[in-house]
Design a protein around this motif. Structure first.
Motif, mmCIF file in Angstrom:
data_model
loop_
_atom_site.group_PDB
_atom_site.id
_atom_site.type_symbol
_atom_site.label_atom_id
_atom_site.label_comp_id
_atom_site.label_asym_id
_atom_site.label_seq_id
_atom_site.Cartn_x
_atom_site.Cartn_y
_atom_site.Cartn_z
ATOM 1 N N LEU A 78 -9.594 0.805 -3.968
ATOM 2 C CA LEU A 78 -8.993 -0.037 -3.085
ATOM 3 C C LEU A 78 -8.249 -0.950 -3.565
ATOM 4 C CD1 LEU A 78 -9.166 -0.756 -0.015
ATOM 5 C CD2 LEU A 78 -11.341 -2.291 -0.604
ATOM 6 N N GLN A 79 -8.290 -1.232 -5.122
ATOM 7 C CA GLN A 79 -7.274 -2.259 -5.569
ATOM 8 C C GLN A 79 -6.044 -1.650 -5.842
ATOM 9 O OE1 GLN A 79 -7.541 -5.518 -6.544
ATOM 10 N NE2 GLN A 79 -6.069 -5.639 -8.142
ATOM 11 N N ASP A 80 -6.058 -0.434 -6.331
ATOM 12 C CA ASP A 80 -4.840 0.413 -6.379
ATOM 13 C C ASP A 80 -3.930 0.414 -5.032
ATOM 14 O OD1 ASP A 80 -5.365 0.565 -9.093
ATOM 15 O OD2 ASP A 80 -6.207 2.520 -8.889
ATOM 16 N N ALA A 81 -4.795 0.882 -3.944
ATOM 17 C CA ALA A 81 -4.148 1.148 -2.783
ATOM 18 C C ALA A 81 -3.411 -0.279 -2.242
ATOM 19 C CB ALA A 81 -5.149 1.533 -1.670
ATOM 20 N N LEU A 82 -4.267 -1.385 -2.513
ATOM 21 C CA LEU A 82 -3.639 -2.857 -2.055
ATOM 22 C C LEU A 82 -2.475 -3.026 -2.737
ATOM 23 C CD1 LEU A 82 -4.485 -4.691 0.170
ATOM 24 C CD2 LEU A 82 -5.585 -5.833 -1.513
ATOM 25 N N LYS A 83 -2.565 -2.600 -4.136
ATOM 26 C CA LYS A 83 -1.563 -3.090 -5.066
ATOM 27 C C LYS A 83 -0.109 -2.108 -4.695
ATOM 28 C CE LYS A 83 0.013 -3.451 -9.795
ATOM 29 N NZ LYS A 83 -0.530 -2.860 -11.402
ATOM 30 N N THR A 84 -0.357 -1.033 -4.042
ATOM 31 C CA THR A 84 0.761 -0.301 -4.074
ATOM 32 C C THR A 84 1.508 -0.643 -2.558
ATOM 33 O OG1 THR A 84 -0.230 1.845 -4.639
ATOM 34 C CG2 THR A 84 1.545 2.180 -2.963
ATOM 35 N N ARG A 85 0.339 -1.298 -1.667
ATOM 36 C CA ARG A 85 0.768 -1.767 -0.321
ATOM 37 C C ARG A 85 1.742 -3.048 -0.623
ATOM 38 N NH1 ARG A 85 3.117 -0.800 4.398
ATOM 39 N NH2 ARG A 85 2.797 -2.485 6.127
ATOM 40 N N ARG A 86 1.351 -3.879 -1.537
ATOM 41 C CA ARG A 86 1.977 -5.245 -1.718
ATOM 42 C C ARG A 86 3.325 -4.789 -2.490
ATOM 43 N NH1 ARG A 86 1.016 -10.731 -2.557
ATOM 44 N NH2 ARG A 86 3.106 -11.573 -3.139
ATOM 45 N N ASP A 103 -5.950 -15.476 -6.309
ATOM 46 C CA ASP A 103 -6.027 -15.864 -7.573
ATOM 47 C C ASP A 103 -7.459 -15.607 -8.214
ATOM 48 O OD1 ASP A 103 -3.478 -16.179 -7.647
ATOM 49 O OD2 ASP A 103 -3.505 -18.284 -7.127
ATOM 50 N N ALA A 104 -8.506 -15.996 -7.121
ATOM 51 C CA ALA A 104 -9.826 -16.021 -7.837
ATOM 52 C C ALA A 104 -10.364 -14.708 -7.704
ATOM 53 C CB ALA A 104 -10.622 -16.800 -6.452
ATOM 54 N N MET A 105 -9.985 -13.637 -6.724
ATOM 55 C CA MET A 105 -10.282 -12.552 -6.870
ATOM 56 C C MET A 105 -9.609 -11.512 -7.378
ATOM 57 S SD MET A 105 -11.616 -12.273 -2.901
ATOM 58 C CE MET A 105 -12.372 -10.639 -2.916
ATOM 59 N N GLY A 106 -8.495 -11.758 -8.056
ATOM 60 C CA GLY A 106 -7.619 -10.876 -8.740
ATOM 61 C C GLY A 106 -7.044 -9.901 -8.055
ATOM 62 N N VAL A 107 -6.529 -10.219 -6.642
ATOM 63 C CA VAL A 107 -5.966 -9.115 -5.653
ATOM 64 C C VAL A 107 -4.798 -9.379 -5.276
ATOM 65 C CG1 VAL A 107 -8.289 -8.408 -4.915
ATOM 66 C CG2 VAL A 107 -7.262 -10.256 -3.783
ATOM 67 N N CYS A 147 -5.305 -0.195 4.317
ATOM 68 C CA CYS A 147 -4.497 -0.508 3.455
ATOM 69 C C CYS A 147 -3.043 -0.135 3.879
ATOM 70 C CB CYS A 147 -4.545 -0.283 1.994
ATOM 71 S SG CYS A 147 -6.227 -0.977 1.467
ATOM 72 N N LYS A 148 -2.816 1.128 4.215
ATOM 73 C CA LYS A 148 -1.452 1.336 4.678
ATOM 74 C C LYS A 148 -0.948 0.854 5.640
ATOM 75 C CE LYS A 148 -2.752 6.192 3.265
ATOM 76 N NZ LYS A 148 -2.720 7.801 3.775
ATOM 77 N N HIS A 149 -1.662 -0.093 6.624
ATOM 78 C CA HIS A 149 -1.043 -0.897 7.766
ATOM 79 C C HIS A 149 -1.028 -2.289 7.456
ATOM 80 C CE1 HIS A 149 -1.542 3.235 10.118
ATOM 81 N NE2 HIS A 149 -2.590 3.183 9.441
ATOM 82 N N VAL A 150 -1.564 -2.553 6.384
ATOM 83 C CA VAL A 150 -1.521 -4.322 6.083
ATOM 84 C C VAL A 150 -0.645 -4.933 6.128
ATOM 85 C CG1 VAL A 150 -2.424 -5.907 4.294
ATOM 86 C CG2 VAL A 150 -3.783 -3.948 4.660
ATOM 87 N N ASP A 151 -0.152 -5.887 6.740
ATOM 88 C CA ASP A 151 0.888 -6.838 6.937
ATOM 89 C C ASP A 151 0.686 -8.229 7.205
ATOM 90 O OD1 ASP A 151 3.402 -7.943 7.197
ATOM 91 O OD2 ASP A 151 4.261 -6.614 8.675
ATOM 92 N N PRO A 152 0.526 -9.188 6.336
ATOM 93 C CA PRO A 152 -0.237 -10.446 6.645
ATOM 94 C C PRO A 152 0.983 -11.121 7.497
ATOM 95 C CG PRO A 152 0.054 -10.021 4.218
ATOM 96 C CD PRO A 152 0.844 -8.809 4.748
ATOM 97 N N GLU A 153 2.214 -10.820 7.501
ATOM 98 C CA GLU A 153 3.041 -11.453 8.600
ATOM 99 C C GLU A 153 2.729 -11.337 10.041
ATOM 100 O OE1 GLU A 153 7.222 -10.836 7.459
ATOM 101 O OE2 GLU A 153 7.042 -12.053 5.644
ATOM 102 N N GLN A 154 2.206 -10.080 10.420
ATOM 103 C CA GLN A 154 1.707 -9.548 11.570
ATOM 104 C C GLN A 154 0.028 -9.962 11.880
ATOM 105 O OE1 GLN A 154 3.967 -8.651 13.623
ATOM 106 N NE2 GLN A 154 5.482 -8.491 12.353
ATOM 107 N N ASN A 155 -0.523 -10.580 10.920
ATOM 108 C CA ASN A 155 -1.978 -10.819 11.037
ATOM 109 C C ASN A 155 -2.740 -9.791 10.684
ATOM 110 O OD1 ASN A 155 -1.501 -13.705 11.435
ATOM 111 N ND2 ASN A 155 -1.168 -13.657 13.357
#
Length: 282
Positions: A78-86, A103-107, A147-155
């Motif tokens: 999950l860390q690798d998938a989230l890093k790729t999405r970022r 920063d606290a969770m290192g993600v 993770c493929k659909h994560v977009d913080p700007e779209q909440n």
């Protein structure tokens, strides 16, 4: 501020549970345990015995890299998938609290649960993915797909497997509720889950009894192993130092050299007391 509040809540909870369920744990009446550490160390230093036998000073342990409160709960995939999405999203602007979580969770992006009306886009996306899903729900694979659909700007934020399980249960309950409302005027067979629950209730009220043993109280805190202790000759609590601390060597004091002797190249500049009553060096 959130980290300090979480640490204080954790500290108070641990102390309350220890006072309630641990044998021999002292009832202090306050949460300033650093003062108890000071008293324990002072009493041991002055009298050779401890004041509270069931108390272990936290300052006696070595510092470790272990973290508390806001910690990482995800696996490496999950860390690798989230890093790729970022990397795909590029520069993402996060609020201060979300950046603190990263920063606290290192993600690279924060994990947040579904939030009802505030996460309307997330709920719609989850319902869409559930309709496309076939077979038994695998929350770990679903979190990777999310993770493929994560977009913080779209909440739309990253989810942990536990978030997926909770939302899937909520969606199933809502679906069952709508089905029951549609079939309220039609006589239908009871739901299997309700039937199983009713059978358990009948069995529990059929006169069956079971004597539960009395729970045993936990034992004292284990004695710290020698490799966990710092074994320093002194302990520092805030501004108080207990024990034998080696004093630093004093440096040359101020105004200990006669400036007139130095100016006149005198041989006794470090022993000359300076000007006397006759306004000249002795």
């Amino acid at each position: 501020m959130a980290a300090f509040l979480l640490a204080e809540m954790r500290h108070r909870h641990n102390q309350n549970i220890s006072e309630l369920r641990r044998g021999g744990f002292p009832v202090l009446g306050h949460y300033s345990t650093h003062k108890i550490d000071q008293l324990q160390e002072l009493y041991l230093h002055n009298h050779g015995c401890v004041l509270y036998p069931g108390w272990d000073s936290a300052s006696a342990y070595k510092p470790t890299d272990e973290s508390f409160d806001t910690i990482a709960l995800h696996h490496s995939e999950l860390q690798d998938a989230l890093k790729t999405r970022r990397e795909q999203l590029g520069d993402v602007k996060l609020t201060k609290d979300l950046q603190y979580m990263c920063d606290a969770m290192g993600v690279p992006l924060p994990f947040l649960p579904f939030s009802g009306k505030a996460g309307k886009a997330e709920c719609q996306l989850f319902a869409k993915l559930m309709l496309m899903h076939k077979g038994t729900l695998d929350d770990v694979k679903f979190a990777l797909e999310w993770c493929k659909h994560v977009d913080p700007e779209q909440n739309i934020h990253a989810k942990l497997p536990c978030h997926i399980r909770v939302q899937a249960t909520i969606l199933e309950e809502e679906s069952n509720s709508e089905t029951q409302e549609d079939a309220s005027l039609v006589t239908a067979a009871p739901h299997p889950t309700n039937t199983a629950i009713s059978r358990r209730r009948k069995a529990s009220t059929a006169g069956l009894s079971h004597t539960f043993p009395e729970p045993t109280r936990p034992c004292y805190f284990p004695i710290p192993p020698p490799q966990a202790m710092h074994n320093a000759p002194y302990v520092q609590h805030a501004d108080m130092i207990i024990g034998s601390r080696p004093l630093p060597k004093p440096g040359p004091g101020k105004n200990k050299v006669c400036t007139l002797c130095l100016r006149n190249h005198g041989a006794n500049a470090y022993s000359c007391p300076g000007r006397g009553s006759h306004k000249h060096c002795k």
